[in-house]
Design a protein around this motif. Structure first.
Motif, PDB file in Angstrom:
ATOM      1  N   UNK A   1       0.829  -1.270   0.068  1.00 47.67           N
ATOM      2  CA  UNK A   1       0.040  -0.001   0.060  1.00 47.67           C
ATOM      3  C   UNK A   1       0.771   1.319  -0.024  1.00 47.67           C
ATOM      4  N   UNK A   2       2.114   1.027   0.424  1.00 45.95           N
ATOM      5  CA  UNK A   2       2.863   2.286   0.200  1.00 45.95           C
ATOM      6  C   UNK A   2       3.795   2.491  -0.937  1.00 45.95           C
ATOM      7  N   UNK A   3       3.236   1.994  -1.991  1.00 46.46           N
ATOM      8  CA  UNK A   3       3.768   1.897  -3.366  1.00 46.46           C
ATOM      9  C   UNK A   3       3.514   3.755  -4.006  1.00 46.46           C
ATOM     10  N   UNK A   4       2.334   4.131  -3.682  1.00 56.41           N
ATOM     11  CA  UNK A   4       2.177   5.661  -3.851  1.00 56.41           C
ATOM     12  C   UNK A   4       3.127   6.498  -3.644  1.00 56.41           C
ATOM     13  N   UNK A   5       3.377   6.306  -2.134  1.00 60.33           N
ATOM     14  CA  UNK A   5       4.562   7.137  -1.586  1.00 60.33           C
ATOM     15  C   UNK A   5       5.744   6.857  -2.260  1.00 60.33           C
ATOM     16  N   UNK A   6       6.171   5.774  -2.623  1.00 62.86           N
ATOM     17  CA  UNK A   6       7.292   5.730  -3.369  1.00 62.86           C
ATOM     18  C   UNK A   6       7.452   6.439  -4.534  1.00 62.86           C
ATOM     19  N   UNK A   7       6.168   6.564  -5.542  1.00 62.27           N
ATOM     20  CA  UNK A   7       6.113   6.984  -6.507  1.00 62.27           C
ATOM     21  C   UNK A   7       6.253   8.617  -6.359  1.00 62.27           C
ATOM     22  N   UNK A   8       5.780   9.157  -5.404  1.00 64.48           N
ATOM     23  CA  UNK A   8       5.904  10.608  -4.972  1.00 64.48           C
ATOM     24  C   UNK A   8       7.636  10.900  -4.762  1.00 64.48           C
ATOM     25  N   UNK A   9       8.002   9.981  -4.015  1.00 59.72           N
ATOM     26  CA  UNK A   9       9.572  10.160  -3.806  1.00 59.72           C
ATOM     27  C   UNK A   9      10.335  10.255  -5.347  1.00 59.72           C
ATOM     28  N   UNK A  10       9.711   9.186  -6.198  1.00 60.22           N
ATOM     29  CA  UNK A  10      10.357   8.973  -7.461  1.00 60.22           C
ATOM     30  C   UNK A  10      10.211  10.673  -8.174  1.00 60.22           C
ATOM     31  N   UNK A  11       8.930  11.016  -8.203  1.00 56.65           N
ATOM     32  CA  UNK A  11       8.734  12.406  -8.779  1.00 56.65           C
ATOM     33  C   UNK A  11       9.711  13.421  -8.404  1.00 56.65           C
ATOM     34  N   UNK A  12       9.891  13.317  -6.945  1.00 55.31           N
ATOM     35  CA  UNK A  12      10.780  14.316  -6.192  1.00 55.31           C
ATOM     36  C   UNK A  12      12.195  14.027  -6.719  1.00 55.31           C
ATOM     37  N   UNK A  13      12.654  12.800  -7.043  1.00 59.18           N
ATOM     38  CA  UNK A  13      13.994  12.439  -7.424  1.00 59.18           C
ATOM     39  C   UNK A  13      14.123  13.099  -8.975  1.00 59.18           C
ATOM     40  N   UNK A  14      13.263  12.716  -9.538  1.00 64.46           N
ATOM     41  CA  UNK A  14      13.419  13.498 -10.852  1.00 64.46           C
ATOM     42  C   UNK A  14      13.388  15.008 -11.225  1.00 64.46           C
ATOM     43  N   UNK A  15      12.826  15.653  -9.846  1.00 67.91           N
ATOM     44  CA  UNK A  15      12.984  17.017 -10.096  1.00 67.91           C
ATOM     45  C   UNK A  15      11.612  17.470 -10.206  1.00 67.91           C
ATOM     46  N   UNK A  16      10.410  16.861 -10.501  1.00 63.00           N
ATOM     47  CA  UNK A  16       9.128  17.207 -10.661  1.00 63.00           C
ATOM     48  C   UNK A  16       8.290  17.563  -9.500  1.00 63.00           C
ATOM     49  N   UNK A  17       8.732  18.557  -8.915  1.00 65.32           N
ATOM     50  CA  UNK A  17       8.030  18.832  -7.511  1.00 65.32           C
ATOM     51  C   UNK A  17       6.571  19.030  -7.683  1.00 65.32           C
ATOM     52  N   UNK A  18       6.173  19.733  -8.674  1.00 66.17           N
ATOM     53  CA  UNK A  18       4.787  20.046  -8.610  1.00 66.17           C
ATOM     54  C   UNK A  18       3.953  18.840  -8.827  1.00 66.17           C
ATOM     55  N   UNK A  19       4.622  17.866  -9.408  1.00 63.70           N
ATOM     56  CA  UNK A  19       3.908  16.359  -9.503  1.00 63.70           C
ATOM     57  C   UNK A  19       3.922  15.879  -8.088  1.00 63.70           C
ATOM     58  N   UNK A  20       5.029  15.892  -7.622  1.00 64.03           N
ATOM     59  CA  UNK A  20       5.224  15.153  -6.257  1.00 64.03           C
ATOM     60  C   UNK A  20       4.354  15.928  -5.225  1.00 64.03           C
ATOM     61  N   UNK A  21       4.238  17.173  -5.216  1.00 66.00           N
ATOM     62  CA  UNK A  21       3.300  17.691  -4.372  1.00 66.00           C
ATOM     63  C   UNK A  21       1.776  17.249  -4.827  1.00 66.00           C
ATOM     64  N   UNK A  22       1.374  17.035  -6.023  1.00 64.57           N
ATOM     65  CA  UNK A  22       0.041  16.465  -6.327  1.00 64.57           C
ATOM     66  C   UNK A  22      -0.155  15.355  -5.700  1.00 64.57           C
ATOM     67  N   UNK A  23       0.786  14.329  -5.852  1.00 62.57           N
ATOM     68  CA  UNK A  23       0.636  12.960  -5.146  1.00 62.57           C
ATOM     69  C   UNK A  23       0.677  13.148  -3.486  1.00 62.57           C
ATOM     70  N   UNK A  24       1.257  14.108  -3.229  1.00 62.65           N
ATOM     71  CA  UNK A  24       1.247  14.094  -1.370  1.00 62.65           C
ATOM     72  C   UNK A  24      -0.137  14.796  -1.246  1.00 62.65           C
ATOM     73  N   UNK A  25      -0.575  15.823  -1.886  1.00 66.93           N
ATOM     74  CA  UNK A  25      -2.122  16.184  -1.911  1.00 66.93           C
ATOM     75  C   UNK A  25      -3.047  15.177  -1.914  1.00 66.93           C
ATOM     76  N   UNK A  26      -2.759  14.110  -2.705  1.00 71.12           N
ATOM     77  CA  UNK A  26      -3.643  13.211  -2.889  1.00 71.12           C
ATOM     78  C   UNK A  26      -3.683  12.406  -1.781  1.00 71.12           C
ATOM     79  N   UNK A  27      -2.252  11.916  -1.275  1.00 69.47           N
ATOM     80  CA  UNK A  27      -2.201  11.289  -0.172  1.00 69.47           C
ATOM     81  C   UNK A  27      -2.964  11.854   1.073  1.00 69.47           C
ATOM     82  N   UNK A  28      -2.764  13.063   1.281  1.00 67.43           N
ATOM     83  CA  UNK A  28      -3.447  13.898   2.362  1.00 67.43           C
ATOM     84  C   UNK A  28      -4.826  13.627   2.091  1.00 67.43           C
TER      85      UNK A  28
END
Length: 981
Positions: A706-733
């Motif tokens: 169930x934590x795979x989405x979290x990993x994707x958020x991190x992956x976006x962050x690694x790629x420098x796509x912070x807006x996309x990472x923020x979107x994933x985090x908003x979804x998690x919230x």
């Protein structure tokens, strides 16, 4: 003149007749009978002097003697012969060749001449009728007689002459002297009855003459020698009554006491003896043991003791001194009385005598000596049942716990060896009794004495052995804490003690006895800690002791029981490293302790090694499975450590090594999931993807999926796509709100942070405002969000919203109340200080111009607003801004005072008016300046609370201008050389 001549003849007769006194040897009674100074003793002293003069006489002395003789001769022929002899002597002296032969011849010649002169002199004595001349001739004969043989002296002539003198004169002094010398002549001639009769006549007829004193004393001596003690006492009493200044006083007292002693009147004898002791006491001559006075003093003490022994012994001594007062020689009376009893083999009486002194004078410096004499008396008498109580009494009286010990530190050395010997005797005696009974309570008695021995300084040669025995009896008495202390003291304080290792091990046994009892948890912990410390010391000092291996095993167990894993691992390391190696079960125990301990301590690389070592040994199957799982965990924990240390590549590889080493390990899934996570953290998405897919296939129902989405958020962050990472985090919230509010809140916060990193201020503002709307608490995140909004609006030049959020920071601090942490308070202080600055700047901008009243009112109005703002800052209590606010307040008062003095002056004033106006301004400015000083001083004084920032420093600078005499002082720094010569 007459007295001199009579004395000379007396001296001559004494010298020729010898001494009438007996020698000082013999029994005490015999010494009392003949000892002391008698008239004969005085005569003997005279003859020694005369003989020394004659031995050293020269030829010239002989010539002088002949010259005197020649002057006395009436016969010309005899005078001529004498003169001729004188001439011959002179010639012989001048021509003498061989000194030794001449001296011998001279001596022989002089003796012949002396005999001739003596014979001639005595011949003239018999023929002359002139009394004066007769006495002169006798005087001359007296000077010559000492050189003659005894048989050549004519005592009968002297007796006849003294009798003629008595018949021919009525002069009292002459008659008294004649009786005295007549007695002497009779005595020298061996007729003692007539000698005493002459003395009887003298003292009867002339009791007040100068000869009566000595005569009375000589009568006493004669009567005492004859055994007539009753009349001897009276004669001595008469001498004593004549006063203590007479030369026979002391001897008379001594013989007077002996006379009573012989009569059996012991108490009356004591009066004379003690009077004599008092008279002699303190004389310097007593320091000379060879002096007559010293011997008399000692003899008197002994006879006093004899008298007391015939009375009531030591009780009589005590009673006498109680009745008559103390004397400094009193101890010797007790001592000599005890010695008398010892000589009589009355051992108990002797012991009681010595003890009586201690009873009377318990604090005397001599008391230990007398107590020792008491013990020795019992020992000599063979009274063992009395010896031990006496020794116990000795210890109680003089031991380390006694008042005597504390009062007399200077004399302890004199008796401490005896004291410690007595203590040890008692300890050993009671130790034997306790061993026979076997009762723990009976061991308290020897323990008491062993302890006192050890407490008594100095340290003895057998101190270690005694300490060991003390520990043994404490253990036997079940007093294990005390036994431990003494066993350890024995083991480690006496390097020369041969059984120190046994004592150290006994201490550990005593510790275990305590732990085996019923103890509270806290007590058990304390005792176990002490046991461990003792065991470690045992191992350091006695590594070859037979019990060393067992001690190591038990120590490790105790350390584990206390949770001291580190200590247990070290102890086990010593155990497995012993040479020769310990038994297999001990070796297995040691490696298991090391492996488990190193694992618990987080040293997983070492625990992996230890588990591998352990698995090489013979281990039961169930334990082997457990150890393999722990081996896998050791590898997994190493991966975690590498990850935590930032060695992510190594960590990921280590996680994957778990499945390779122990495929069946339960921790394998965690290890591979963590490896994927690390790949993502390392921005190695390509490496992470296959690991995550494999995990999903192998563990599809695992909650970690169930934590795979979290990993994707991190992956976006690694790629420098912070807006996309923020979107994933908003979804998690959104997904977790209501289910896991904290996770939802954190996800929202991270989403806002991601927008910060994307450097999109408006998007960040929107997320922070959304966060504040949904999560007004906790206050620390609320204030941080407001602070970010202050910064973001300042960055976008929206001053209105910036001011709004500054005020919201202050509001959050007030809403938080006691829940406000330091960060919330700091942000509120920052906001309040920032809001106050515009008024401070406005205050500084306003100049005091004419009309002064108007400009001053405008300036003070702004000042009041600024003061209120700064006071609000100070009330928050953040030191950084409180000091700044205080400085600003003080600065405003200082500036106001300064601006008043420098304000614009009205036009049209003359010099005097201008001076008066200036003085008025100074008076008005002075209170403001004083207030500024007070505030700045208070701010500067914060240095005593360890607060010294730029605002405190500025306060000192301002004070240096306002009060230069107090604050404008600077340190002078001297150079130095940092070298040791």
């Amino acid at each position: 003149m007459k007295r001199f001549r009579l004395h000379s003849l007396a001296a001559a007769m004494v010298a020729l007749g010898g001494c009438a006194s007996a020698p000082p040897s013999g029994t005490l009674e015999q010494q009392a009978r003949f000892g002391g100074t008698t008239l004969a003793d005085l005569e003997s002293t005279d003859i020694v002097i005369e003989e020394q003069q004659l031995e050293n006489a020269s030829t010239q002395d002989a010539l002088n003697s002949y010259r005197q003789a020649a002057e006395l001769f009436d016969d010309p022929q005899r005078r001529a012969k004498t003169l001729r002899r004188m001439a011959d002597l002179a010639l012989a002296s001048a021509t003498e060749q061989d000194m030794q032969i001449a001296q011998q011849e001279e001596a022989q010649l002089e003796q012949k001449v002396d005999q001739l002169v003596y014979d001639n002199t005595m011949s003239q004595v018999k023929t002359t009728d002139d009394t004066e001349r007769k006495l002169a001739l006798l005087d001359l004969a007296g000077t010559i007689s000492p050189t003659l043989a005894d048989e050549d002296v004519d005592y009968s002539t002297a007796i006849q002459l003294y009798q003629e003198l008595l018949n021919s004169t009525n002069d009292a002094n002459e008659r008294a002297e004649a009786y005295y010398l007549l007695s002497k002549a009779y005595a020298m001639d061996g007729d003692l009855d007539k000698a005493r009769s002459s003395l009887d006549s003298l003292v009867e007829q002339y009791p007040n003459s100068e000869w009566a004193l000595e005569s009375q004393f000589r009568r006493g001596e004669m009567l005492f020698s004859e055994g007539d003690y009753e009349y001897a006492e009276k004669a001595y009493a008469d001498v004593i009554e004549r006063g203590e200044r007479n030369e026979f006083y002391n001897q008379a007292l001594y013989k007077h006491g002996w006379s009573y002693y012989k009569l059996g009147e012991y108490e009356r004898a004591q009066n004379s003896f003690f009077t004599l002791l008092d008279n002699l006491n303190g004389e310097a001559v007593l320091a000379d043991d060879t002096s007559m006075e010293s011997k008399l003093f000692g003899d008197t003490q002994r006879v006093v003791s004899l008298s007391f022994s015939n009375l009531n012994g030591a009780k009589s001594v005590k009673a006498w001194f109680a009745r008559n007062g103390n004397r400094d020689y009193e101890p010797e009376i007790y001592r000599t009385l005890g010695d008398v009893y010892l000589n009589q083999e009355r051992f108990r009486d002797a012991a009681e005598t010595y003890d009586m002194f201690v009873q009377v004078y318990p604090d005397s410096r001599l008391a230990p000596e007398f107590s020792t004499l008491q013990i020795e008396s019992y020992q000599k008498g063979g009274f063992p049942t009395l010896v031990l109580p006496a020794k116990e009494k000795f210890i109680d009286h003089y031991g380390v716990n006694s008042e005597y010990w504390n009062r007399h530190p200077d004399i302890r050395q004199q008796y401490v060896d005896l004291l410690k010997g007595h203590i040890l005797d008692l300890a050993e005696y009671h130790h034997v009794l306790a061993q026979k009974s076997g009762k723990p309570a009976d061991y308290q008695a020897p323990a008491r004495w062993y302890k006192e021995f050890l407490d008594t300084p100095p340290v003895s040669a057998n101190q270690g052995d005694v300490n060991h025995r003390y520990a043994d009896v404490l253990f036997a008495a079940n007093d294990y804490p005390a036994a431990i202390t003494e066993f350890e003291r024995t083991a480690y304080s006496y390097p020369e003690h041969t059984t120190g290792g046994d004592a150290a091990f006994s201490a550990l046994v005593a510790y275990q006895k305590i732990l085996d009892g019923e103890l509270e948890q806290e007590q058990a912990t304390q005792w176990r800690q002490q046991k461990i410390t003792s065991a470690q010391k045992f191992g350091q000092n006695f590594p070859q002791h037979p019990q060393a291996t067992n001690v190591l095993h038990d120590t490790a167990e105790d350390q584990l029981a206390l949770g001291d894993v580190e200590g247990a691992v070290k102890t086990a390391g010593i155990l497995v490293s012993r040479d020769p190696a310990p038994a297999p079960e001990m070796l297995r125990y040691g490696w298991a302790t090391i492996a488990n301990g190193e694992f618990d301590l987080g040293r997983f690389k070492v625990s992996e090694l230890a588990y591998n070592k352990l698995l090489l040994l013979e281990v039961p199957p169930e334990q082997r499975a457990e150890y393999r799982e722990k081996l896998a965990l050791s590898i997994y924990r190493q991966g975690e450590q590498q990850r935590d240390q930032g060695n992510l590549d190594v960590a990921a590889a280590t996680f994957l090594r778990v499945g390779q080493a122990v495929p069946e390990a339960a921790v394998r899934k965690n290890a591979e999931f963590d490896a994927a996570t690390l790949f993502i953290q390392q921005q190695r998405s390509a490496d992470a993807i296959p690991v995550l897919e494999s995990f999903r296939q192998r563990y599809p129902n695992d909650p970690l999926a169930d934590t795979i989405p979290d990993k994707l958020a991190v992956a976006y962050e690694q790629q420098g796509n912070y807006t996309a990472a923020a979107g994933e985090l908003t979804l998690i919230a959104a997904n977790h709100k209501g289910e896991n509010d904290e996770l939802a809140r954190q996800a929202m916060w991270r989403a806002a942070e991601m927008q910060d990193r994307a450097e999109k201020p408006q998007a960040s503002i929107a997320l922070y405002e959304q966060y504040l709307q949904e999560w007004p608490q906790p206050y620390d995140f609320r204030s941080e969000a407001q602070f970010r909004l202050v910064e973001l609006n300042r960055k976008t030049a929206n001053s209105e919203r910036e001011t709004y959020w500054l005020k919201q920071l202050v509001t959050s601090y007030r809403d938080a109340g006691n829940n406000a942490d330091d960060r919330v308070a700091w942000l509120a202080a920052y906001a309040s200080f920032t809001l106050a600055e515009p008024n401070f700047q406005e205050f500084n901008r306003i100049k005091l111009e004419q009309p002064l009243k108007t400009s001053l009112a405008a300036k003070t109005t702004v000042m009041k607003k600024a003061l209120a703002d700064y006071q609000a800052v100070a009330q928050i209590g953040v030191a950084e801004y409180a000091t700044a606010a205080n400085y600003k307040i003080g600065e405003m008062y200082r500036v106001l005072a300064r601006d008043l003095i420098k304000s614009e002056r009205p036009n049209g004033m003359d010099e005097l008016e201008l001076e008066e106006y200036t003085m008025l301004l100074e008076d008005k400015a002075l209170p403001y300046e004083d207030q500024a000083i007070d505030i700045l001083i208070a701010n500067a004084n914060l240095v005593t609370d360890d607060i010294y920032d730029q605002w405190v420093k500025k306060s000192f600078t301002a004070l240096a201008e306002l009060i230069p005499g107090r604050y404008a002082k600077f340190e002078q720094v001297e150079s130095y050389v940092d070298i040791i010569y």
